[in-house]
Design a protein around this motif. Sequence first.
Motif, PDB file in Angstrom:
ATOM      1  N   ASP A  82     -10.333  -5.525 -16.647  1.00  0.00           N
ATOM      2  CA  ASP A  82     -10.019  -6.766 -16.038  1.00  0.00           C
ATOM      3  C   ASP A  82      -8.604  -7.041 -15.812  1.00  0.00           C
ATOM      4  N   LEU A  83      -7.759  -6.352 -16.801  1.00  0.00           N
ATOM      5  CA  LEU A  83      -6.364  -6.658 -16.741  1.00  0.00           C
ATOM      6  C   LEU A  83      -5.720  -5.872 -15.641  1.00  0.00           C
ATOM      7  N   GLU A 102      -6.455  -6.287 -12.672  1.00  0.00           N
ATOM      8  CA  GLU A 102      -6.310  -7.595 -11.635  1.00  0.00           C
ATOM      9  C   GLU A 102      -4.969  -8.261 -11.857  1.00  0.00           C
ATOM     10  N   GLU A 103      -4.163  -8.152 -12.950  1.00  0.00           N
ATOM     11  CA  GLU A 103      -3.131  -9.022 -13.100  1.00  0.00           C
ATOM     12  C   GLU A 103      -1.829  -8.045 -12.626  1.00  0.00           C
ATOM     13  N   ASN A 143       0.688  -6.698 -10.008  1.00  0.00           N
ATOM     14  CA  ASN A 143       1.070  -7.530  -8.751  1.00  0.00           C
ATOM     15  C   ASN A 143       2.530  -7.074  -8.356  1.00  0.00           C
ATOM     16  N   ASN A 195       3.313  -6.575 -14.615  1.00  0.00           N
ATOM     17  CA  ASN A 195       2.045  -6.718 -15.546  1.00  0.00           C
ATOM     18  C   ASN A 195       1.706  -5.198 -15.553  1.00  0.00           C
ATOM     19  N   THR A 233       6.925  -3.998 -19.070  1.00  0.00           N
ATOM     20  CA  THR A 233       5.599  -4.358 -18.484  1.00  0.00           C
ATOM     21  C   THR A 233       5.848  -4.579 -16.897  1.00  0.00           C
ATOM     22  N   TYR A 234       7.090  -3.858 -16.378  1.00  0.00           N
ATOM     23  CA  TYR A 234       7.328  -3.913 -15.047  1.00  0.00           C
ATOM     24  C   TYR A 234       8.310  -2.791 -14.673  1.00  0.00           C
ATOM     25  N   ARG A 252      -2.473  -2.707  -4.100  1.00  0.00           N
ATOM     26  CA  ARG A 252      -1.792  -3.824  -3.764  1.00  0.00           C
ATOM     27  C   ARG A 252      -1.220  -3.520  -2.608  1.00  0.00           C
TER      28      ARG A 252
END
Length: 238
Positions: free
Chosen positions: A133-134, A136-137, A139, A164, A191-192, A224
């Motif tokens: 599910d994570l 999907e975060e 981006n 993320n 996180t990036y 993406r």
Amino acid sequence: EYLGGQHWIYVFQSGQSVPNGAASRMPPYDAGKFMVDLLIDGGTSNERKVFRDCAWVGSSRSNPDYPMLSVEDGLIPNEARVSLRVARPYFQYSASVLDVDNTTGSANNWDPLYRFSTATVATRSEETAILEDLLEEINVVPNPYYAYSQYEANKIDNRVKIVNLPEQCTVRIYNLSGTLIRTYEKADPLTYLDWDLKNEVNVPIAGGVYIIHVDVPGVGQAVRKWFGIMRPVDLDNF
């Protein structure tokens, strides 16, 4: 209303009673020197040393019977006091006997006893469904990119962020014809990652649509689409 909206009160306890590492714990009252020194130095480790001994956090509220004064008059209409209260004093209580000195059949000798569970809020690990599910975060920002982003340091810097991201993953960037443009092997706690809008040989890309593929080992993949318009280099004003 809350006084000022963002005036939070932090209450700290002395942590120097621990058997080991007392020197790095919050001391008895020292006018804030311990925490100020650590917070000025900065860093996550220093912040952890300060806030691990934080015992209570709350906010103050103004009394409607005492409206606030003007800024020129000092705002507060009286000598301000902060009172920290609990719902009941720490005394012995019993719902079944009057004489609390009689502790027969008592729980915790009639002293306050609290029970709580972290079963629904505890950290869960190695749950693939949650990790999926994570994905999907993940981006790309900004998207679309109109020849500028707030992450750029100067006029010839082109930069977007892929955000993320987990600690370990592989990021591949393709053009619409399927040609691999850039590959990043991420293995750090950030996180990036920054993409400077260049290919593997450090040549700036052309404007258009690109496909960003993120492969997270043992979890799954995220794809993406990103659109960017590149600005020409203005060497006259460089």
